[in-house]
Motif scaffolding. Structure first.
Motif, PDB file in Angstrom:
ATOM      1  N   LYS A 199       7.279  -6.218  17.011  1.00  0.00           N
ATOM      2  CA  LYS A 199       6.269  -7.214  16.238  1.00  0.00           C
ATOM      3  C   LYS A 199       6.347  -6.285  14.775  1.00  0.00           C
ATOM      4  O   LYS A 199       6.216  -6.921  13.747  1.00  0.00           O
ATOM      5  N   TYR A 200       6.194  -5.140  14.935  1.00  0.00           N
ATOM      6  CA  TYR A 200       5.960  -4.256  13.407  1.00  0.00           C
ATOM      7  C   TYR A 200       7.446  -4.333  12.538  1.00  0.00           C
ATOM      8  O   TYR A 200       7.687  -4.560  11.591  1.00  0.00           O
ATOM      9  N   ILE A 201       8.452  -4.011  13.446  1.00  0.00           N
ATOM     10  CA  ILE A 201       9.800  -4.018  12.801  1.00  0.00           C
ATOM     11  C   ILE A 201      10.157  -5.250  12.084  1.00  0.00           C
ATOM     12  O   ILE A 201      11.249  -5.433  11.403  1.00  0.00           O
TER      13      ILE A 201
ATOM     14  N   SER B 231       6.650   3.012   6.120  1.00  0.00           N
ATOM     15  CA  SER B 231       7.080   2.124   7.202  1.00  0.00           C
ATOM     16  C   SER B 231       8.130   2.737   8.035  1.00  0.00           C
ATOM     17  O   SER B 231       7.880   2.669   9.219  1.00  0.00           O
TER      18      SER B 231
ATOM     19  N   SER C  49       4.656  -4.086  20.454  1.00  0.00           N
ATOM     20  CA  SER C  49       3.941  -3.444  19.369  1.00  0.00           C
ATOM     21  C   SER C  49       5.193  -3.272  18.154  1.00  0.00           C
ATOM     22  O   SER C  49       5.054  -3.423  17.075  1.00  0.00           O
ATOM     23  N   TYR C  50       5.979  -2.452  18.965  1.00  0.00           N
ATOM     24  CA  TYR C  50       7.262  -1.934  17.798  1.00  0.00           C
ATOM     25  C   TYR C  50       7.848  -3.105  17.359  1.00  0.00           C
ATOM     26  O   TYR C  50       8.118  -3.070  16.100  1.00  0.00           O
TER      27      TYR C  50
ATOM     28  N   MET D 265       6.363   4.782  16.415  1.00  0.00           N
ATOM     29  CA  MET D 265       6.318   3.536  17.539  1.00  0.00           C
ATOM     30  C   MET D 265       7.701   3.860  18.401  1.00  0.00           C
ATOM     31  O   MET D 265       7.504   3.762  19.654  1.00  0.00           O
TER      32      MET D 265
ATOM     33  N   LYS E 142       6.233   5.112  10.625  1.00  0.00           N
ATOM     34  CA  LYS E 142       5.293   4.464  11.663  1.00  0.00           C
ATOM     35  C   LYS E 142       6.310   3.986  12.569  1.00  0.00           C
ATOM     36  O   LYS E 142       6.216   4.005  13.809  1.00  0.00           O
ATOM     37  N   MET E 143       7.579   3.325  12.149  1.00  0.00           N
ATOM     38  CA  MET E 143       8.552   3.223  13.002  1.00  0.00           C
ATOM     39  C   MET E 143       9.257   4.346  13.903  1.00  0.00           C
ATOM     40  O   MET E 143       9.241   4.037  15.175  1.00  0.00           O
TER      41      MET E 143
ATOM     42  N   ARG F 130       8.866  -4.904   6.228  1.00  0.00           N
ATOM     43  CA  ARG F 130       9.100  -3.998   7.118  1.00  0.00           C
ATOM     44  C   ARG F 130      10.639  -4.270   7.688  1.00  0.00           C
ATOM     45  O   ARG F 130      11.161  -3.256   8.166  1.00  0.00           O
ATOM     46  N   ASN F 131      10.943  -5.487   8.122  1.00  0.00           N
ATOM     47  CA  ASN F 131      12.107  -5.759   8.585  1.00  0.00           C
ATOM     48  C   ASN F 131      13.296  -5.348   7.614  1.00  0.00           C
ATOM     49  O   ASN F 131      14.301  -5.069   8.185  1.00  0.00           O
TER      50      ASN F 131
ATOM     51  N   GLY G 270       8.185  -8.068  11.040  1.00  0.00           N
ATOM     52  CA  GLY G 270       7.237  -8.276   9.836  1.00  0.00           C
ATOM     53  C   GLY G 270       7.874  -7.955   8.554  1.00  0.00           C
ATOM     54  O   GLY G 270       8.545  -7.121   8.305  1.00  0.00           O
TER      55      GLY G 270
END
Length: 197
Positions: free
Chosen positions: A161-163, A24, A158-159, A31, A27-28, A168-169, A165
């Motif tokens: 939304k990803y962080i 995670s 995208s970023y 992004m 990926k962060m 991952r939050n 979720g």
């Protein structure tokens, strides 16, 4: 024997959390780098517009010298933007600074629209090859700005939304990844323009 299983289960859980957190985090970072790269492209287009303005103003001045109020507005808006054209991506983490930056760019765009409206009164200016070339450059730049802002907003979406979720939050909060701001339409765009005949 039971304590061995408990330690094994705890070990598996910790290794799993470490693996999920590591993936995670990577990926962060990736992004966030995409957002920074897209921000640089937006900056590039704003710089291009900023560089075109003096040539455009000087060309129009030759034909419409008595339109001094419009020239002053454009020059003032350009000078305001001059201090904040190329700012680093740290502004993305400060919503107030981002809003201020967006407002300054919007004011510059509005003053350019006024300048272009003035040119409608001067047919000989509209036929001038230098002016036509500058006008095409400016229109192309405004289109590029819109495209780059759209791409920036897509990267931010995208970023964000990803962080946000789960789970991952939790990792985002732990590692200091925060929600980014979007480019938004200016307040003047919220009202329908008046058309008078």
């Amino acid at each position: 024997m039971k304590s061995g299983r408990v330690f094994l289960i705890i070990g598996i859980v910790l290794v799993s959390l470490f693996a999920i957190g590591g993936c995670s985090y990577n990926k962060m970072v990736s992004m966030e780098e995409s957002i920074d790269a897209q921000w640089a492209q937006v900056q590039n287009q704003y710089q291009r517009r900023y560089d075109l303005i003096p040539n455009l103003v000087n060309t129009v001045k030759g034909y419409a010298s008595h339109e001094s109020e419009v020239f002053e507005q454009v020059t003032e808006a350009r000078s305001k933007a001059g201090g904040v054209i190329n700012i680093d991506s740290s502004v993305l983490d400060d919503p107030e600074a981002f809003d201020k930056y967006q407002k300054i760019q919007s004011e510059l765009g509005t003053s350019l629209q006024r300048l272009m409206a003035v040119t409608e009164s001067y047919p000989e200016l509209k036929a001038n090859q230098n002016f036509l070339a500058l006008q095409d450059e400016l229109e192309g730049t405004e289109n590029r700005i819109a495209t780059q802002r759209m791409r920036f907003n897509e990267a931010v979406q995208s970023y964000n939304k990803y962080i946000r979720g789960f789970p991952r939050n939790m990792f985002a909060g732990m590692f200091g990844f925060e929600k980014k701001s979007y480019f938004a339409a200016g307040t003047e765009a919220q009202n329908a323009p008046k058309v008078e005949f």
